[in-house]
Design an enzyme around this catalytic site. Structure first.
Site, mmCIF file in Angstrom:
data_model
loop_
_atom_site.group_PDB
_atom_site.id
_atom_site.type_symbol
_atom_site.label_atom_id
_atom_site.label_comp_id
_atom_site.label_asym_id
_atom_site.label_seq_id
_atom_site.Cartn_x
_atom_site.Cartn_y
_atom_site.Cartn_z
ATOM 1 N N HIS A 427 66.117 66.389 69.193
ATOM 2 C CA HIS A 427 65.089 66.348 68.156
ATOM 3 C C HIS A 427 65.448 67.266 66.987
ATOM 4 O O HIS A 427 65.345 66.881 65.816
ATOM 5 C CB HIS A 427 63.731 66.758 68.745
ATOM 6 C CG HIS A 427 62.637 66.793 67.727
ATOM 7 N ND1 HIS A 427 62.295 67.944 67.053
ATOM 8 C CD2 HIS A 427 61.840 65.814 67.226
ATOM 9 C CE1 HIS A 427 61.331 67.672 66.196
ATOM 10 N NE2 HIS A 427 61.033 66.393 66.291
ATOM 11 N N CYS A 758 104.413 66.730 53.653
ATOM 12 C CA CYS A 758 103.183 67.179 54.314
ATOM 13 C C CYS A 758 103.048 68.694 54.357
ATOM 14 O O CYS A 758 102.238 69.232 55.100
ATOM 15 C CB CYS A 758 103.099 66.610 55.735
ATOM 16 S SG CYS A 758 104.428 67.172 56.831
#
Length: 803
Positions: A427, A758
């Site tokens: 919740h 990279c």
């Protein structure tokens, strides 16, 4: 009699067009029962006490004027006033009698439901369904009450009345005011549905969207033992499973993630004074196993796709769904017990990206699961009792064990939320997403560490771990409009470490992943040296064996644990960027890094200089590590063949000679991942001068180069980049380094092979980016926070060059 004048309707008499009559939840149940049951999706039958019956009851008993008078001059920000008025209305409704004409029809329907299930008195779930709920923009998540294990006519009458009264819960009154709904335009119907005996089985929630990032290509399932309220209310940390929708649709068993939750408690049927249900402890053996097996996960996922497809076709637009499921522990059958449109992530537009960043050397004092990607500071306020809600002040940070809908009046004025229990679909997590505030859930210890009045900073910016720091820390926010970014000829790709952040980062413009590192997955998800798992039975001492046992919960076969967790981490990244290429580098830990893993000291030598020692390709064919490398190959095979993620590209790091490169390729072939078969590509890192000097020989056996500038710089300049003394010399802008880079690019272009970069250099040095573009690099892969500024820089450079 007209349908809209009936007190009772059965599920097969209602559908999505009847929201005004039976509410969103019941309309959806009727729609599914009618259209999806024939497709093999099991939905328990039931009947609806209509909104017309509610209005008839309220008017006949003279309750309407009482409610109107009570709500005069209501101020929902005055928590005490809200609580007082809400309680008065609810008590008045519960103390009133349901008109006999309605009672008679409820009794007849309940009798028929019991007969249909061959029972004297059926056990039912009595669910509230408001006529404005479960609509896009109005989730009313848990605003109204559900009553479980309601058995017997008299108890059904009482539960129906209490459900009707819950239209006037404090949180529901407050929510309607916030959303601009007139109190008297909303009515409440009640569904009476046959219970699934999940008290003896399991239950949970399921979404056809990632609830954290809004990534729409996964089914997300949470599962725990017993009745589903424990998961919905966030009272347990459930198991969590992710299934990739595109390849599931292609027939692959694409479960890309399985994580085991603590599941300490469950809710079961009860017949004593405590009520129809009660919470009990889960035996330890059940806590440490997965609630669902793979076939059950896949069945639920296929149902979820069928449900989403139906609602999407009906709505004429994409309709991600939020569902509740249950497994009957007696018959072992799965059921869907609720479904509604997902109303938080599906409504978000990804036209701009706000980056939050916090730079600090402080260590977090509390860590949990991150909800949202924001940062907030404020005074902590511990509240453990709903009666103390009025003490909470706007802007404070709520700290509690769990939340439920009663807490929403203060959640909406909190700057952040911290809970001890609950997972990503609890919740607290659902409401904080809807409110757009950060939350850290499932911390386990927040109440014992934090104090009311303490200034704290909550950081969920990584999208993975949620960190709570002592004090008010400074952070940065930057908003990027991604709709106006230019297209570049150079492919701009992304470096990814954490699988958990991949879905979130997938929304940043990119051409795939130029470097995904296994090291993060091994260090954070596996934590155990592969050789220790291969030799688990012989591990000494016992204390180490116990630690490994704890780290591998849910797995008797420890080798399977390594393969599965590595495959799942890689699979999440490949799924996030599918169908674009994701270049995954095999493990490149050095000996000093491998030795920090559980059991690692036993299998790793002490090296004076690990940076240029036993690492990369040299490990993979060595008898001391070969079996461990085979586990990495099996993980790749699983990603391709079980997950169906053929966009994975292998990258071999630190390969000193073509000869050892061939040895690695031979082992990969033995393990069923052969370069060139079914489109499988294998690149090699270009990070050693020998890679450039013998480029043709390397490119004879590999499909391309990915340049790693950090290692190339250290080995070209003859220094140890771990040494602080000579670190200042290491600079990718050095002419010698750039000469090697230029030659590598030219050779790959000449041979028609992939050439990407990279390393860190383009992010740190704008000049280096321009150098790469001018040398016609194919792809540049960057850290996520560098992507947007670098796209602009690359586009500018390409324009200058006339590309």
């Amino acid at each position: 009699m007209e349908k809209d004048k009936k007190f009772i309707l059965w599920f097969d008499q209602v559908g999505n067009d009847d929201v005004a009559l039976v509410g969103g939840k019941n309309a959806s149940l009727g729609e599914m029962y009618t259209t999806l049951t024939p497709k093999g999706i099991r939905i328990p039958n039931g009947f609806v006490v209509t909104a017309y019956a509610y209005k008839y009851f309220i008017e006949k008993e003279g309750l309407l004027s009482f409610i109107q008078d009570t709500l005069k001059d209501l101020n929902t920000e005055d928590i005490k006033d809200l609580q007082k008025k809400g309680k008065a209305i609810r008590e008045k409704i519960i103390d009133s009698d349901i008109p006999k004409e309605i009672e008679t029809e409820i009794a007849e329907a309940y009798k028929n439901l019991s007969i249909a299930y061959k029972m004297d008195e059926a056990d039912t779930a009595v669910r509230s369904s408001a006529t404005a709920e479960d609509l896009p923009g109005a989730s009313f998540a848990g605003e109204h009450e559900t009553y479980l294990n309601v058995v017997g006519q008299k108890n059904v009458f009482q539960a129906v009345k209490m459900a009707m009264a819950s239209l006037w819960n404090d949180r529901a009154i407050s929510y309607r005011v916030d959303k601009g709904f007139d109190h008297f335009d909303v009515a409440l119907s009640v569904g009476v549905q046959k219970m699934v005996r999940s008290d003896k089985g399991s239950s949970g929630v399921m979404f056809t969207i990632d609830t954290e990032s809004g990534f729409k290509d996964v089914v997300e399932i949470d599962a725990s033992w017993g009745l589903g309220e424990m998961v919905v209310q966030g009272k347990v940390t459930p198991d969590s499973y992710l299934v990739f929708k595109p390849t599931l649709n292609m027939g692959f068993p694409a479960i890309v993630k399985k994580s085991i939750g603590s599941k300490e408690n469950k809710m079961i049927y009860f017949s004593g004074k405590e009520g129809p249900v009660k919470e009990v402890e889960v035996p330890e053996k059940d806590r440490n196993i997965f609630v669902l097996n793979n076939e059950e996960i896949l069945t639920l996922s296929r149902w979820a796709l069928e449900i989403e497809k139906h609602y999407t076709e009906r709505a004429g637009k994409e309709m991600p769904m939020d569902m509740e499921w249950a497994k009957d522990g007696i018959t072992n059958e799965l059921f869907i017990v609720q479904a509604r449109p997902e109303t938080v992530q599906s409504e978000k537009k990804h036209n701009s990206i706000t980056e939050y960043s916090l730079s600090t050397n402080e260590k977090p004092i509390v860590v949990g699961i991150a909800v949202g990607t924001k940062i907030a500071s404020g005074k902590a306020h511990i509240i453990t009792d709903v009666k103390k809600l009025h003490e909470f002040e706007k802007g404070e940070i709520l700290v509690t064990e769990i939340t439920d809908p009663d807490w929403e009046p203060i959640m909406k004025i909190a700057s952040a939320i911290i809970t001890e229990k609950g997972g990503r679909t609890s919740h607290a997590a659902i409401v904080s997403r809807e409110l757009g505030i950060p939350a850290v859930v499932g911390t386990g210890n927040a109440l014992s560490i934090l104090k009311t009045g303490q200034m704290i900073t909550v950081d969920t910016s990584s999208g993975t771990a949620g960190n709570v720091f002592d004090g008010k820390l400074e952070w940065q926010e930057e908003v990027h409009d991604i709709t106006t970014l230019p297209e570049t000829k150079t492919k701009v790709c992304m470096n990814i470490g954490s699988p958990e952040s991949a879905f979130m980062y997938s929304f940043i413009p990119n051409k795939g992943v130029g470097l995904a590192r296994e090291e993060f997955i091994i260090a954070s998800s596996i934590k155990v040296h592969p050789n220790a798992l291969l030799n688990f039975e012989n591990i000494e001492p016992k204390s180490l064996k116990n630690k490994i046992e704890k780290a591998t919960l849910g797995y008797e076969n420890k080798v399977d644990f390594y393969v599965d967790k590595l495959a799942e981490g890689i699979g999440q990244i490949c799924a996030a960027f599918y169908p674009k290429d994701v270049i995954v580098r095999f493990s490149d830990f050095k000996t000093n890094e491998y030795s920090t893993l559980l059991g690692g000291k036993e299998y790793e030598p002490d090296e004076e200089n690990p940076m240029i020692g036993w690492r990369g390709a040299s490990r993979y064919y060595d008898p001391k590590f070969k079996e461990a490398f085979k586990l990495e190959c099996r993980a790749f095979k699983k990603v391709r063949e079980q997950f169906g993620l053929k966009n994975i590209v292998a990258l071999v790091p630190f390969c000193r000679t073509p000869e050892e490169g061939q040895k690695v390729l031979d082992i990969m072939k033995e393990e069923g991942i052969e370069r060139g078969v079914d489109g499988f590509k294998v690149y090699v890192m270009c990070e050693i001068p020998a890679n450039v000097l013998r480029a043709d020989e390397f490119l004879d056996i590999f499909d391309g180069f990915s340049i790693g500038s950090n290692d190339l710089a250290q080995l070209t300049l003859g220094l140890d980049r771990d040494s602080g003394i000579v670190a200042h010399i290491s600079n990718e802008n050095d002419p010698a380094v750039k000469k090697f880079v230029s030659e590598a690019i030219a050779k790959c272009r000449e041979r028609g092979k992939y050439i990407g970069f990279c390393g860190q250099a383009p992010s740190d040095y704008p000049d280096f980016t321009r150098f790469l573009v001018s040398n016609n690099i194919e792809a540049i892969s960057l850290n996520p926070d560098s992507i947007i500024p670098m796209i602009l820089a690359i586009a500018e450079e390409e324009q200058k060059l006339g590309n």
